[in-house]
Motif scaffolding. Structure first.
Motif, PDB file in Angstrom:
ATOM      1  N   TRP A   1      37.865  45.158  36.603  1.00  0.00           N
ATOM      2  CA  TRP A   1      38.331  43.957  37.303  1.00  0.00           C
ATOM      3  C   TRP A   1      38.853  42.930  36.301  1.00  0.00           C
ATOM      4  CZ3 TRP A   1      34.823  39.638  39.530  1.00  0.00           C
ATOM      5  CH2 TRP A   1      35.527  38.833  40.420  1.00  0.00           C
ATOM      6  N   LYS A   2      38.139  42.762  35.192  1.00  0.00           N
ATOM      7  CA  LYS A   2      38.551  41.801  34.169  1.00  0.00           C
ATOM      8  C   LYS A   2      39.915  42.157  33.599  1.00  0.00           C
ATOM      9  CE  LYS A   2      37.176  39.803  29.732  1.00  0.00           C
ATOM     10  NZ  LYS A   2      36.066  39.581  28.790  1.00  0.00           N
ATOM     11  N   MET A   3      40.131  43.434  33.296  1.00  0.00           N
ATOM     12  CA  MET A   3      41.414  43.867  32.750  1.00  0.00           C
ATOM     13  C   MET A   3      42.528  43.708  33.781  1.00  0.00           C
ATOM     14  SD  MET A   3      40.634  44.672  29.675  1.00  0.00           S
ATOM     15  CE  MET A   3      42.097  45.557  29.130  1.00  0.00           C
ATOM     16  N   LYS A   4      42.214  44.012  35.014  1.00  0.00           N
ATOM     17  CA  LYS A   4      43.217  43.945  36.083  1.00  0.00           C
ATOM     18  C   LYS A   4      43.694  42.519  36.316  1.00  0.00           C
ATOM     19  CE  LYS A   4      43.705  45.063  41.021  1.00  0.00           C
ATOM     20  NZ  LYS A   4      42.988  45.645  42.201  1.00  0.00           N
ATOM     21  N   LYS A   5      42.779  41.557  36.295  1.00  0.00           N
ATOM     22  CA  LYS A   5      43.110  40.160  36.601  1.00  0.00           C
ATOM     23  C   LYS A   5      43.197  39.276  35.358  1.00  0.00           C
ATOM     24  CE  LYS A   5      43.452  40.833  40.955  1.00  0.00           C
ATOM     25  NZ  LYS A   5      44.779  40.728  41.616  1.00  0.00           N
ATOM     26  N   GLU A   6      43.045  39.891  34.176  1.00  0.00           N
ATOM     27  CA  GLU A   6      43.146  39.158  32.902  1.00  0.00           C
ATOM     28  C   GLU A   6      42.202  37.961  32.872  1.00  0.00           C
ATOM     29  OE1 GLU A   6      47.279  38.191  32.460  1.00  0.00           O
ATOM     30  OE2 GLU A   6      47.855  40.247  31.990  1.00  0.00           O
ATOM     31  N   LEU A   7      40.943  38.232  33.163  1.00  0.00           N
ATOM     32  CA  LEU A   7      39.932  37.172  33.155  1.00  0.00           C
ATOM     33  C   LEU A   7      39.516  36.893  31.722  1.00  0.00           C
ATOM     34  CD1 LEU A   7      37.751  38.476  36.150  1.00  0.00           C
ATOM     35  CD2 LEU A   7      39.725  36.923  36.201  1.00  0.00           C
ATOM     36  N   PRO A   8      39.559  35.621  31.266  1.00  0.00           N
ATOM     37  CA  PRO A   8      39.308  35.308  29.855  1.00  0.00           C
ATOM     38  C   PRO A   8      37.840  35.125  29.492  1.00  0.00           C
ATOM     39  CG  PRO A   8      39.956  33.329  31.015  1.00  0.00           C
ATOM     40  CD  PRO A   8      40.001  34.439  32.022  1.00  0.00           C
ATOM     41  N   TYR A   9      36.957  35.150  30.460  1.00  0.00           N
ATOM     42  CA  TYR A   9      35.539  34.895  30.225  1.00  0.00           C
ATOM     43  C   TYR A   9      34.735  36.187  30.389  1.00  0.00           C
ATOM     44  CZ  TYR A   9      36.468  34.383  35.198  1.00  0.00           C
ATOM     45  OH  TYR A   9      36.944  34.585  36.473  1.00  0.00           O
ATOM     46  N   ALA A  10      33.475  36.113  29.987  1.00  0.00           N
ATOM     47  CA  ALA A  10      32.603  37.292  30.074  1.00  0.00           C
ATOM     48  C   ALA A  10      32.023  37.430  31.480  1.00  0.00           C
ATOM     49  CB  ALA A  10      31.471  37.185  29.049  1.00  0.00           C
ATOM     50  N   LEU A  11      31.670  38.660  31.819  1.00  0.00           N
ATOM     51  CA  LEU A  11      31.030  38.957  33.105  1.00  0.00           C
ATOM     52  C   LEU A  11      29.655  39.563  32.832  1.00  0.00           C
ATOM     53  CD1 LEU A  11      34.284  39.356  33.490  1.00  0.00           C
ATOM     54  CD2 LEU A  11      33.618  40.200  35.738  1.00  0.00           C
ATOM     55  N   LEU A  12      28.668  39.159  33.612  1.00  0.00           N
ATOM     56  CA  LEU A  12      27.292  39.624  33.437  1.00  0.00           C
ATOM     57  C   LEU A  12      26.871  40.466  34.632  1.00  0.00           C
ATOM     58  CD1 LEU A  12      25.678  36.292  32.125  1.00  0.00           C
ATOM     59  CD2 LEU A  12      26.486  38.245  30.773  1.00  0.00           C
ATOM     60  N   SER A  13      26.221  41.587  34.329  1.00  0.00           N
ATOM     61  CA  SER A  13      25.788  42.523  35.368  1.00  0.00           C
ATOM     62  C   SER A  13      24.292  42.360  35.634  1.00  0.00           C
ATOM     63  CB  SER A  13      26.101  43.963  34.937  1.00  0.00           C
ATOM     64  OG  SER A  13      25.564  44.894  35.848  1.00  0.00           O
ATOM     65  N   ASP A  14      23.960  42.081  36.894  1.00  0.00           N
ATOM     66  CA  ASP A  14      22.567  41.907  37.314  1.00  0.00           C
ATOM     67  C   ASP A  14      22.313  42.818  38.520  1.00  0.00           C
ATOM     68  OD1 ASP A  14      20.007  41.005  37.722  1.00  0.00           O
ATOM     69  OD2 ASP A  14      20.587  39.022  38.483  1.00  0.00           O
ATOM     70  N   PRO A  15      22.276  44.154  38.291  1.00  0.00           N
ATOM     71  CA  PRO A  15      22.218  45.104  39.414  1.00  0.00           C
ATOM     72  C   PRO A  15      20.981  44.971  40.294  1.00  0.00           C
ATOM     73  CG  PRO A  15      21.781  46.216  37.333  1.00  0.00           C
ATOM     74  CD  PRO A  15      22.254  44.839  36.986  1.00  0.00           C
ATOM     75  N   LYS A  16      19.884  44.519  39.722  1.00  0.00           N
ATOM     76  CA  LYS A  16      18.660  44.344  40.509  1.00  0.00           C
ATOM     77  C   LYS A  16      18.522  42.914  41.039  1.00  0.00           C
ATOM     78  CE  LYS A  16      16.082  48.053  38.250  1.00  0.00           C
ATOM     79  NZ  LYS A  16      14.842  48.427  37.539  1.00  0.00           N
ATOM     80  N   ARG A  17      19.524  42.102  40.783  1.00  0.00           N
ATOM     81  CA  ARG A  17      19.586  40.707  41.256  1.00  0.00           C
ATOM     82  C   ARG A  17      18.353  39.901  40.833  1.00  0.00           C
ATOM     83  NH1 ARG A  17      22.220  43.629  45.297  1.00  0.00           N
ATOM     84  NH2 ARG A  17      24.307  42.821  45.802  1.00  0.00           N
ATOM     85  N   VAL A  18      17.956  40.068  39.591  1.00  0.00           N
ATOM     86  CA  VAL A  18      16.783  39.348  39.079  1.00  0.00           C
ATOM     87  C   VAL A  18      17.119  37.870  38.862  1.00  0.00           C
ATOM     88  CG1 VAL A  18      15.085  39.211  37.232  1.00  0.00           C
ATOM     89  CG2 VAL A  18      15.900  41.440  37.998  1.00  0.00           C
ATOM     90  N   LEU A  19      18.156  37.618  38.059  1.00  0.00           N
ATOM     91  CA  LEU A  19      18.572  36.228  37.827  1.00  0.00           C
ATOM     92  C   LEU A  19      19.206  35.646  39.092  1.00  0.00           C
ATOM     93  CD1 LEU A  19      18.953  33.837  35.938  1.00  0.00           C
ATOM     94  CD2 LEU A  19      21.094  34.875  35.142  1.00  0.00           C
TER      95      LEU A  19
END
Length: 239
Positions: A170-188
Motif C-alpha cells: 500500500w505504501k509503495m502504491k500510494k507513495e506514503l512518506p511515513y512509516a506504517l506499524l502492524s498491530d495484528p492482535k490489536r494490542v496498542l
C-alpha cells in the motif's frame, strides 16, 4: 499359367460339399482371453493407482479416501497457533505516556513504540484496513500534509492490524512518506480505545515529545483526520 482353383469336393450324391471351417490357433485364442484371476486384477489395479499418484504428485490419505467415498471435499488440517495469547496494555488516556510495545513496521522490522517520541512529537493515525477507499483517503491526506507535520516537529505513523507485507504494498502504491506499524492482535489499538469487536476504529492520537498523549479523535472522518490533527498541533506552538 494362372493356378486353377481347387475343385470343390463332391458329396456322395454328386453335389458340392461344404468347405470345412478354418481352424483357429489355440495359442491366439488363449492370448486374447482376459485374465480373470484375482492376482491379475489386483496387480492391474495397483498399477493404475500408482500411475494416478505419479501424475498428481500426491498420495491419497485417509481424509481424501473418505471424501471420495462420500463425495465431500476433504477438510484442510487446522494450523496450530504459533504465538501465545495477545499481551494486554493498560488503557492510554489523555496525559498518559505512550507504552512500550514492540510492533513490526512495513519492512517487517521491530519497532518499540515507546521510543518514537524520544526526539519529536508523534501523530499516530489508525485505519481499519489498508488499501481501502476511506483509509486511502485518510492516508493520502497525511501524505499531502506530511511536510507541515515534520516542520512543526512531529513524525507521522499509520497504525493498523494489517500484515507488514500488505502495508508495504500500500505504501509503495500510494507513495506514503511515513512509516506504517502492524498491530495484528490489536494490542496498542485496544489500549488506545480504538479496538472493539475485532475491528479498528478510524482515529488519530497526538503525543508530544517525551510521549505524553495530548489529543485524540475517535472516531473521525477520513478527510477530517489530517486537518484536525494539524490544527491541534498549531495550537501547541502558540501556547
Amino acid at each position: 499359367m494362372p493356378r486353377k482353383a481347387n475343385p470343390p469336393h463332391e458329396a456322395a450324391d454328386g453335389s458340392a460339399a461344404e468347405q470345412p471351417a478354418p481352424r483357429r490357433s489355440t495359442r491366439l485364442t488363449a492370448a486374447s482371453a482376459p485374465d480373470t484371476t484375482t492376482g491379475a486384477d489386483a496387480k492391474s489395479n495397483s498399477t493404475k493407482r500408482t500411475r494416478v499418484e505419479e501424475e498428481t504428485d500426491e498420495t491419497p490419505d485417509a481424509n481424501s479416501k473418505k471424501a471420495k467415498s462420500t463425495g465431500r471435499k476433504a477438510k484442510e488440517p487446522k494450523e496450530e497457533a504459533s504465538d501465545g495469547p495477545a499481551p494486554s496494555l493498560s488503557p492510554v488516556n489523555i496525559g498518559d505516556s505512550l507504552p512500550s510495545l514492540v510492533l513490526k513496521n512495513e519492512h517487517d522490522e521491530d519497532v518499540d513504540v515507546a521510543t518514537l517520541t524520544a526526539e519529536k512529537g508523534v501523530v499516530i493515525f489508525l485505519v481499519p484496513k489498508a488499501d481501502t477507499p476511506g483509509c486511502t483517503n485518510q492516508a493520502c491526506g497525511f501524505r499531502d500534509s506530511y511536510p507541515d507535520f515534520t516542520s512543526a516537529g512531529f513524525d507521522v505513523y499509520c497504525l493498523s492490524a494489517d500484515k507488514p507485507a500488505a502495508q508495504n504494498k500500500w505504501k509503495m502504491k500510494k507513495e506514503l512518506p511515513y512509516a506504517l506499524l502492524s498491530d495484528p492482535k490489536r494490542v496498542l489499538i485496544t489500549a488506545l480505545g480504538a479496538g472493539e469487536g475485532g475491528k479498528t476504529k478510524r482515529s488519530h492520537f497526538i503525543f508530544e515529545k517525551g510521549g505524553r498523549l495530548v489529543d485524540k479523535k475517535i472516531p473521525v472522518k477520513p478527510v477530517d483526520s489530517p486537518k484536525l490533527a494539524y490544527e491541534f498541533i498549531e495550537t501547541l506552538s502558540t501556547e
